[in-house]
Design an enzyme around this catalytic site. Structure first.
Site, PDB file in Angstrom:
ATOM      1  N   ASN A 131      10.988  17.107   7.474  1.00 47.17           N
ATOM      2  CA  ASN A 131      10.126  18.136   6.507  1.00 47.17           C
ATOM      3  C   ASN A 131       9.287  19.100   7.160  1.00 47.17           C
ATOM      4  OD1 ASN A 131      11.565  16.640   4.580  1.00 47.17           O
ATOM      5  ND2 ASN A 131       9.697  15.864   3.278  1.00 47.17           N
TER       6      ASN A 131
ATOM      7  N   ASP B 146      17.564  13.080   3.976  1.00 45.45           N
ATOM      8  CA  ASP B 146      16.610  12.339   3.683  1.00 45.45           C
ATOM      9  C   ASP B 146      17.292  10.975   2.892  1.00 45.45           C
ATOM     10  OD1 ASP B 146      14.741  14.477   4.248  1.00 45.45           O
ATOM     11  OD2 ASP B 146      14.187  14.699   2.404  1.00 45.45           O
TER      12      ASP B 146
ATOM     13  N   ASP C 238      -1.857 -25.971   2.374  1.00 43.31           N
ATOM     14  CA  ASP C 238      -1.830 -27.267   1.689  1.00 43.31           C
ATOM     15  C   ASP C 238      -1.207 -28.416   3.026  1.00 43.31           C
ATOM     16  OD1 ASP C 238      -2.544 -29.475   0.188  1.00 43.31           O
ATOM     17  OD2 ASP C 238      -0.782 -29.184  -0.977  1.00 43.31           O
TER      18      ASP C 238
ATOM     19  N   GLU D  53      10.734  13.299  -1.474  1.00 45.12           N
ATOM     20  CA  GLU D  53      10.949  12.496  -2.652  1.00 45.12           C
ATOM     21  C   GLU D  53      11.829  11.286  -2.556  1.00 45.12           C
ATOM     22  OE1 GLU D  53      14.201  15.684  -1.891  1.00 45.12           O
ATOM     23  OE2 GLU D  53      12.084  15.683  -1.766  1.00 45.12           O
TER      24      GLU D  53
ATOM     25  N   VAL E 138       8.523  22.104  -2.554  1.00 42.30           N
ATOM     26  CA  VAL E 138       9.578  20.919  -3.044  1.00 42.30           C
ATOM     27  C   VAL E 138      10.235  20.370  -1.847  1.00 42.30           C
ATOM     28  CG1 VAL E 138      11.483  20.403  -4.477  1.00 42.30           C
ATOM     29  CG2 VAL E 138       9.833  21.774  -5.158  1.00 42.30           C
ATOM     30  N   ALA E 139      10.750  21.161  -0.833  1.00 38.95           N
ATOM     31  CA  ALA E 139      11.377  20.486   0.418  1.00 38.95           C
ATOM     32  C   ALA E 139      10.302  19.738   1.192  1.00 38.95           C
ATOM     33  CB  ALA E 139      11.998  21.521   1.016  1.00 38.95           C
TER      34      ALA E 139
ATOM     35  N   ASP F  20       0.847 -26.102  -4.435  1.00 43.45           N
ATOM     36  CA  ASP F  20       1.803 -26.696  -5.344  1.00 43.45           C
ATOM     37  C   ASP F  20       1.275 -27.021  -6.726  1.00 43.45           C
ATOM     38  OD1 ASP F  20       0.665 -28.918  -4.521  1.00 43.45           O
ATOM     39  OD2 ASP F  20       2.691 -29.721  -3.903  1.00 43.45           O
TER      40      ASP F  20
ATOM     41  N   ASP G 158      -4.202 -25.310  -7.058  1.00 39.00           N
ATOM     42  CA  ASP G 158      -4.422 -24.397  -6.028  1.00 39.00           C
ATOM     43  C   ASP G 158      -4.188 -23.065  -6.635  1.00 39.00           C
ATOM     44  OD1 ASP G 158      -3.880 -26.195  -3.887  1.00 39.00           O
ATOM     45  OD2 ASP G 158      -2.022 -26.466  -4.506  1.00 39.00           O
TER      46      ASP G 158
ATOM     47  N   GLU H  59      11.481  21.648   8.577  1.00 37.07           N
ATOM     48  CA  GLU H  59      12.005  22.842   7.530  1.00 37.07           C
ATOM     49  C   GLU H  59      10.788  23.591   7.279  1.00 37.07           C
ATOM     50  OE1 GLU H  59      13.313  20.463   4.231  1.00 37.07           O
ATOM     51  OE2 GLU H  59      14.342  18.987   5.380  1.00 37.07           O
TER      52      GLU H  59
END
Length: 896
Positions: free
Chosen positions: A683, A715, A313, A271, A266-267, A618, A622, A686
């Site tokens: 990450n 984070d 254009d 996220e 999860v770390a 425009d 187009d 870690e």
């Protein structure tokens, strides 16, 4: 077109009903679109989103409710933003449908009746008058001074004069002078027409069909984030399995190891990444809005940074969309006209200022320009030190020559003549005449096509007076007319004569006084913007419905058309196969006289060869090409259809604004790489801390709650602030990156892994040091936790540059980053020093010496990175990534 469908006296109600059942209603249909629920659920198919949802479930299993709520909030935010963008694109055809006429005056059973335009059928005869919106494509049966504004189909703003069809078997298609088209507006005159195509068979319907067939491709950033999601998914599964197996083999408790493995997985999931990407893009949208561009689709911001071709254009985007006289030629003088502002207005001859009042013939020309005219020109106050400018009303050509006269002080209201009669311009005579009166005197003022007008002249006037018009002078004037026309100037001739009456054939025995050449001039800032594109290796391409000579003249002036470049017309495109177009499209700088189908082919050909294409426009014509392009750009004054099909709207209709938006797109991608580098390095740090510690037989280095603290502190704010880093000076001097280029290109992945390992090993070393020096797992974990956080906060500054170390980056150009680091550092400090927070995070208070040890250890990795960068075999290039494709020695991959 079958002859039986073209009854000129109209249909009976019975026949109309029969054809309505046979051909269907006169409406624009579309494929069935996805419902809101289906669109919303579709936002959860992204791999990164699926990983985050799995992380939410795992967090709940571990009791980490706060993290679970945070992740689900991020997922829902992204889903809502994605839903809003996709749902809005479904509105394009609805805007197109609204351009159809609500009702029509149709001949049924011999009488004129009003019917809903949706009930019209092929063969219906209907009436047209000024102000009507045309209900169907039709051939003109009869007309009186009939003009139609077809700008939404052709892109050109001037109304088109319409004529009755000579035969009902005319080859029907866009741009026919004997036809009118659904959705266009009648600006002048009246007429009667017969419906030849309705609903999806009309030109408007064909555009609707093109829009419906175009599928939107994912942006380069979405593809890269999907690629990152796959890498993260594989990494998370591997981490969870490796840590759990290693711990179990070491004899740790099975359940504890599974929980530790899951918490580490999860770390490892960044996220915060989707939220930071979304917030960074949203902030970029705000910056772009300040530069007069409105971003409708969030991810289009980043796509701008990839653009290497801009298809623009001409009218109103590269030019000012107002005719301006640039040259005046009399039988004895050639003068240039300068000055957009009133104070700057002047005539020049050979670079020297020329006084108009000194030339009798020129003053006569200006008097004709002012009097034989239905437009108005007035001075507009600038205010706040700005110069006065010209404010005009009326037809563009007439407004241009009215301004020309006003620049020399010739104002219609101040002339001694009063208007007695007008003979309007028509396409047969190609002239307009106004008769002025003054007492018993009458004077004829005429302007028109030079070759026609000269045929009506017997004399000419110069600064010396009036002389007979001989063949030599006539030839010289025609030669000047041809020269001006070849430089794309629209040329008008001017003549006059005194008359004894206001009746009879007045347009003969005229006195010729000169020519005026005008053009819709390039925007002053467009030339600089084109040059900026060239430096940034972005190829500008002009796509216009205008004549090839006009298009090429403007393109050369702006620097779009250069020596060796090719030009193509719509007719030439029709004769080319797709394969032939693919071979030459990279060399063509100007496409002229093109229709909606041509524009779509051009964009597809460019995309096929791998270009990232921005397309501006425009009009409705187009819209298909804008929707097909990687970045569709609509003009602020354009139609709703075009705006709905676009990703970006230029509020000031200015090409330079688009170039500014591209600059912001490049900056945002650089910043996305910065915080991806930062988040993944942290990450990995870690993961290395936990995994290597376990392999070495240490106690669990960090608890799940401590890992959560690291994620919350590092984070969040620092990564978000890194996404707001300002642009580097040379961002528009570099080549656009390839859309297929990996987000980790240029050695970024090696840098991320290496720096993550350094952070992890530094943290482990501090765990060991604290364990030996101060005793106890709690002290060791506190030292490791603070080292990990401080090392990551130092690293955030390294991520500001891919070529400079921590000691070479500009620290103070992003005050938000400094503030974010101070807040995060403060939270980390409280986690160790605050009694309540210590109880939550299982830490101990640190002494001054211990804090100094943490700070010293955290600087080891940046110092080592700086040394490696300095010892690199090549001198570092200034920001070679991601914009330039260069080879970087492997050792450089390990730099800061």
């Amino acid at each position: 077109m079958p002859q039986k469908l073209l009854e000129q006296e109209g249909l009976t109600s019975k026949e109309a009903q029969k054809r309505l059942l046979e051909y269907g209603e006169n409406t624009l249909s579309a494929k069935k679109k996805s419902g809101p629920l289906k669109i919303f659920l579709g936002q959860f198919r992204d791999l990164m989103v699926i990983i985050l949802l799995i992380s939410t479930v795992l967090s709940v299993m571990m009791g980490e409710i706060t993290e679970a709520i945070t992740i689900i909030a991020i997922v829902l935010l992204n889903a809502v933003l994605g839903f809003v963008q996709e749902y809005r694109t479904e509105k394009t055809l609805e805007a197109l449908k609204e351009m159809a006429a609500p009702a029509a005056q149709v001949v049924r059973d011999g009488e004129v009746v009003s019917v809903p335009a949706s009930q019209m059928v092929v063969g219906d005869v209907f009436l047209l008058k000024a102000g009507d919106r045309v209900p169907a494509d039709a051939l003109i049966l009869s007309s009186t001074n009939l003009y139609a504004d077809e700008s939404l189909l052709s892109g050109e703003s001037e109304p088109v004069e319409k004529h009755p069809a000579k035969t009902l078997e005319t080859d029907f298609g866009p741009g026919k002078l004997e036809a009118v088209y659904m959705g266009t507006v009648i600006t002048k005159g009246r007429g009667k027409a017969i419906a030849a195509a309705t609903g999806m068979e009309s030109e408007m319907g064909k555009i609707a069909g093109m829009l419906d067939d175009i599928e939107e491709d994912p942006t380069p950033l979405q593809l890269k984030l999907d690629q990152l999601g796959k890498i993260v998914a594989i990494g998370c599964v591997g981490i969870c399995a490796a840590v759990s197996v290693a711990g179990i083999l070491r004899g740790e408790n099975l359940f504890d190891m599974i929980i530790t493995g899951i918490s580490l997985a999860v770390a490892a999931v960044p996220e915060g990444l989707p939220a930071i990407v979304t917030i960074s893009l949203a902030l970029a949208v705000r910056r772009i809005l300040k530069r007069n561009a409105l971003v409708r689709k969030l991810h289009a911001v980043e796509t701008l940074g990839c653009a290497n071709v801009i298809c623009s254009d001409k009218t109103g985007t590269l030019t000012e969309n107002k005719m301006t006289v640039r040259e005046v030629v009399t039988p004895d003088r050639r003068l240039t006209v300068a000055g957009e502002n009133y104070a700057d207005s002047a005539f020049f001859e050979d670079g020297k200022k020329f006084e108009a009042v000194s030339h009798q013939g020129l003053m006569s020309l200006l008097e004709i320009a002012a009097f034989c005219n239905n437009a108005t020109a007035s001075r507009e106050k600038g205010g706040f030190g700005l110069k006065e400018r010209w404010q005009t009303t009326g037809e563009p050509t007439e407004a241009a020559i009215q301004v020309l006269a006003a620049k020399a002080g010739v104002i219609p209201q101040e002339l001694r003549w009063f208007r007695e009669r007008e003979i309007p311009f028509d396409s047969d005579r190609k002239m307009m005449t106004v008769v002025g009166g003054m007492g018993s005197r009458h004077r004829v003022f005429t302007k028109g096509a030079p070759d026609i007008l000269l045929g009506r002249c017997t004399r000419y006037q110069d600064e010396r007076g009036v002389h007979p018009l001989n063949e030599g002078v006539r030839s010289r004037i025609l030669k000047e007319n041809n020269r001006m026309a070849e430089t794309a100037l629209r040329v008008l001739g001017f003549a006059y004569r005194d008359a004894s009456s206001i009746q009879g054939n007045l347009e003969e025995d005229l006195i010729f006084v000169g020519l005026a050449g005008m053009i819709d001039p390039p925007r002053p800032e467009a030339k600089a913007a084109v040059e900026k594109c060239r430096r940034a290796k972005i190829r500008p391409v002009m796509i216009t419905g205008d004549h090839i000579l006009t298009a090429c003249a403007i393109a050369k002036d702006l620097g779009i058309l250069r020596e060796g470049d090719l030009t193509l017309t719509g007719k030439e495109l029709d004769e080319m196969s797709d394969e032939a177009l693919d071979r030459v499209v990279a060399k063509v700088s100007v496409f002229s006289r093109v229709n909606p189908g041509h524009k779509l082919r051009i964009v597809r050909a460019l995309k096929k060869r791998g270009d990232i294409v921005a397309m501006t426009g425009d009009g409705v014509n187009d819209a298909p090409a804008i929707k097909e392009a990687n970045i569709g750009v609509a003009m602020g004054g354009g139609t709703d259809v075009t705006k709905e099909a676009s990703s970006i709207i230029l509020l000031d209709n200015n090409f330079a604004t688009l170039v500014a938006a591209i600059e912001e797109g490049r900056v945002i991608y650089q910043n996305i790489r910065k915080f991806i580098r930062y988040l993944l390095s942290c990450n990995i740090g870690e993961v290395v801390t936990m995994f290597v510690g376990m392999l070495m037989g240490m106690p669990v280095v960090l608890t799940p709650i401590q890992i959560l603290l690291v994620n919350l502190v590092t984070d969040g704010l620092p990564a978000m602030a890194l996404g707001m880093d300002p642009a580097q000076d040379d961002v528009m001097e570099l080549s656009p990156r390839s859309s297929e280029e990996s987000i980790f290109s240029g050695g970024l992945l090696g840098t991320i892994v290496f720096r993550g390992m350094l952070i992890g090993l530094t943290t482990l070393s501090m765990f060991v040091a604290f364990y030996r020096l101060y005793g106890g797992v709690e002290a060791a974990r506190t030292g490791a936790l603070m080292t990990l956080i401080v090392a990551q906060l130092f690293h955030v500054f390294e991520c500001k540059s891919e070529t400079h170390s921590l000691f070479g980056v500009p620290f103070f150009n992003n005050k938000k980053l400094i503030g974010a680091v101070m807040v995060s550092g403060g939270i980390a400090f409280l986690a160790s020093e605050n009694t309540w927070m210590r109880a939550i995070f299982q830490t101990i208070p640190l002494t001054l010496n211990q804090w100094l040890l943490v700070l010293g250890a955290s600087l080891i990795a940046p110092i080592l990175s700086a040394l490696l960068l300095k010892l690199g075999r090549e001198k570092p290039l200034e920001n070679p990534v991601p914009m330039k494709t260069v080879r970087i020695p492997r050792s450089d991959s390990f730099g800061g």
